[in-house]
Design a protein around this motif. Structure first.
Motif, short mmCIF file in Angstrom:
data_model
loop_
_atom_site.label_atom_id
_atom_site.label_comp_id
_atom_site.label_asym_id
_atom_site.label_seq_id
_atom_site.Cartn_x
_atom_site.Cartn_y
_atom_site.Cartn_z
N VAL A 125 -5.09 11.29 -9.93
CA VAL A 125 -4.68 11.11 -8.23
C VAL A 125 -6.10 10.98 -7.50
CG1 VAL A 125 -3.53 12.05 -6.32
CG2 VAL A 125 -2.60 12.44 -8.64
N GLU A 126 -6.28 9.94 -6.90
CA GLU A 126 -7.37 9.59 -6.06
C GLU A 126 -7.04 10.28 -4.73
OE1 GLU A 126 -10.04 8.39 -7.52
OE2 GLU A 126 -9.03 7.97 -9.28
N ARG A 127 -6.00 10.02 -4.24
CA ARG A 127 -5.74 10.90 -2.90
C ARG A 127 -4.32 10.79 -2.72
NH1 ARG A 127 -3.84 7.83 1.30
NH2 ARG A 127 -3.70 5.31 1.15
N TRP A 128 -3.75 11.84 -2.03
CA TRP A 128 -2.27 12.25 -1.57
C TRP A 128 -1.95 11.62 -0.26
CZ3 TRP A 128 0.92 14.14 -4.84
CH2 TRP A 128 0.53 14.87 -5.96
N ALA A 168 0.24 11.34 3.29
CA ALA A 168 0.84 12.43 4.33
C ALA A 168 2.25 12.80 3.88
CB ALA A 168 0.74 11.89 5.64
N ASP A 169 2.98 11.85 3.18
CA ASP A 169 4.41 12.42 3.13
C ASP A 169 4.43 12.97 1.68
OD1 ASP A 169 3.78 10.32 1.35
OD2 ASP A 169 5.69 9.04 1.60
N GLY A 170 3.46 13.26 0.92
CA GLY A 170 3.40 14.35 -0.04
C GLY A 170 3.45 13.61 -1.37
N THR A 171 3.11 12.23 -1.29
CA THR A 171 3.45 11.26 -2.62
C THR A 171 2.09 10.61 -2.64
OG1 THR A 171 3.92 9.29 -1.07
CG2 THR A 171 5.74 10.49 -2.08
N ALA A 172 1.84 10.13 -3.95
CA ALA A 172 0.38 9.60 -4.31
C ALA A 172 0.70 8.33 -5.05
CB ALA A 172 -0.49 10.61 -5.27
N SER A 173 -0.09 7.39 -4.86
CA SER A 173 0.05 6.11 -5.83
C SER A 173 -0.78 6.35 -6.91
CB SER A 173 -0.31 4.99 -5.10
OG SER A 173 -0.04 3.72 -5.75
N VAL A 174 -0.55 6.42 -8.33
CA VAL A 174 -1.31 6.45 -9.33
C VAL A 174 -1.22 5.27 -10.23
CG1 VAL A 174 -0.99 8.99 -9.39
CG2 VAL A 174 0.53 7.84 -10.70
N LYS A 175 -2.29 5.02 -10.97
CA LYS A 175 -2.06 3.96 -12.07
C LYS A 175 -1.92 4.49 -13.36
CE LYS A 175 -3.85 -0.47 -12.43
NZ LYS A 175 -3.25 -1.57 -11.78
N TYR A 176 -0.91 4.05 -14.01
CA TYR A 176 -0.31 4.64 -15.12
C TYR A 176 0.21 3.54 -16.09
CZ TYR A 176 2.00 7.30 -18.80
OH TYR A 176 2.09 7.86 -20.02
N ARG A 177 -0.38 3.40 -17.31
CA ARG A 177 0.12 2.21 -18.19
C ARG A 177 -0.02 0.77 -17.50
NH1 ARG A 177 5.54 3.38 -21.51
NH2 ARG A 177 4.16 4.11 -23.25
N GLY A 178 -1.13 0.84 -16.71
CA GLY A 178 -1.20 -0.71 -16.12
C GLY A 178 -0.59 -1.12 -14.95
N ALA A 179 0.19 -0.01 -14.56
CA ALA A 179 1.06 -0.42 -13.29
C ALA A 179 0.94 0.67 -12.24
CB ALA A 179 2.51 -0.53 -13.74
N ASN A 180 1.46 0.44 -11.24
CA ASN A 180 1.23 1.49 -10.07
C ASN A 180 2.61 2.19 -9.84
OD1 ASN A 180 -1.42 1.29 -9.16
ND2 ASN A 180 -0.98 -0.60 -7.88
N TRP A 181 2.48 3.72 -9.87
CA TRP A 181 3.81 4.52 -9.86
C TRP A 181 3.55 5.25 -8.78
CZ3 TRP A 181 7.37 5.07 -13.87
CH2 TRP A 181 7.08 4.48 -14.90
N THR A 182 4.70 5.86 -8.21
CA THR A 182 4.69 6.74 -6.96
C THR A 182 4.81 8.11 -7.82
OG1 THR A 182 5.80 5.34 -5.39
CG2 THR A 182 5.91 7.50 -4.95
N ALA A 183 3.94 8.97 -7.44
CA ALA A 183 3.75 10.29 -7.70
C ALA A 183 3.97 11.43 -6.78
CB ALA A 183 2.46 10.72 -8.63
#
Length: 146
Positions: free
Chosen positions: A93-96, A98-113
């Motif tokens: 996780v690079e940054r969180w 304000a809504d408590g979610t993060a955008s993470v790169k996993y398996r070559g795709a962007n995911w909401t975490a």
């Protein structure tokens, strides 16, 4: 119509309803109706038949419920590593947001975490860093600190 025939018809109707609804407990009650039909064949009075149906059917339901309660609880499918091979995998996780979610790169795709056990909409106090996937909720990754 003979009393035993009525019990057999009731048992058949219970099986038909069970097949339509998928509730297993109706089969247990059907066992009580079958026991009452057999007791009718043996010549028990109607009161004895009803008591037989209640004891056998109710006992079967109680026994089945007790047996099910003693079995270990199965993990939800979305948190089961045998179903989702991603459970337990690390993400960065690079940054969180304000809504408590993060955008993470996993398996070559962007995911909401989202962070596990955090109320939606509350900012994260953990900050950026290494997390692991705890659960998958649709297209969201539920993550936690390792």
């Amino acid at each position: 119509m003979a009393e035993s025939t009525i019990w057999w018809l009731l048992a058949g109707a219970a099986v038909a309803i069970e097949l339509a609804t998928g509730t297993f407990y109706l089969l247990m009650l059907c066992m009580g109706m079958v026991a009452a039909a057999i007791s009718a064949h043996l010549g028990l009075p109607v009161t004895g038949q009803i008591i037989t149906a209640a004891i056998v059917g109710g006992g079967a339901v109680a026994l089945w419920h007790w047996r099910k309660s003693k079995q270990p609880k199965v993990a939800p499918v979305n948190a089961n590593p045998d179903v989702h091979i991603d459970i337990g995998e690390p993400v960065q996780v690079e940054r969180w947001n304000a809504d408590g979610t993060a955008s993470v790169k996993y398996r070559g795709a962007n995911w909401t975490a989202v962070l596990a056990a955090t109320a939606p909409g509350s900012p994260d106090s953990h900050g950026p860093g290494q997390f692991r996937i705890k659960e998958m909720q649709g297209s969201r990754l539920v993550i936690e600190k390792p």
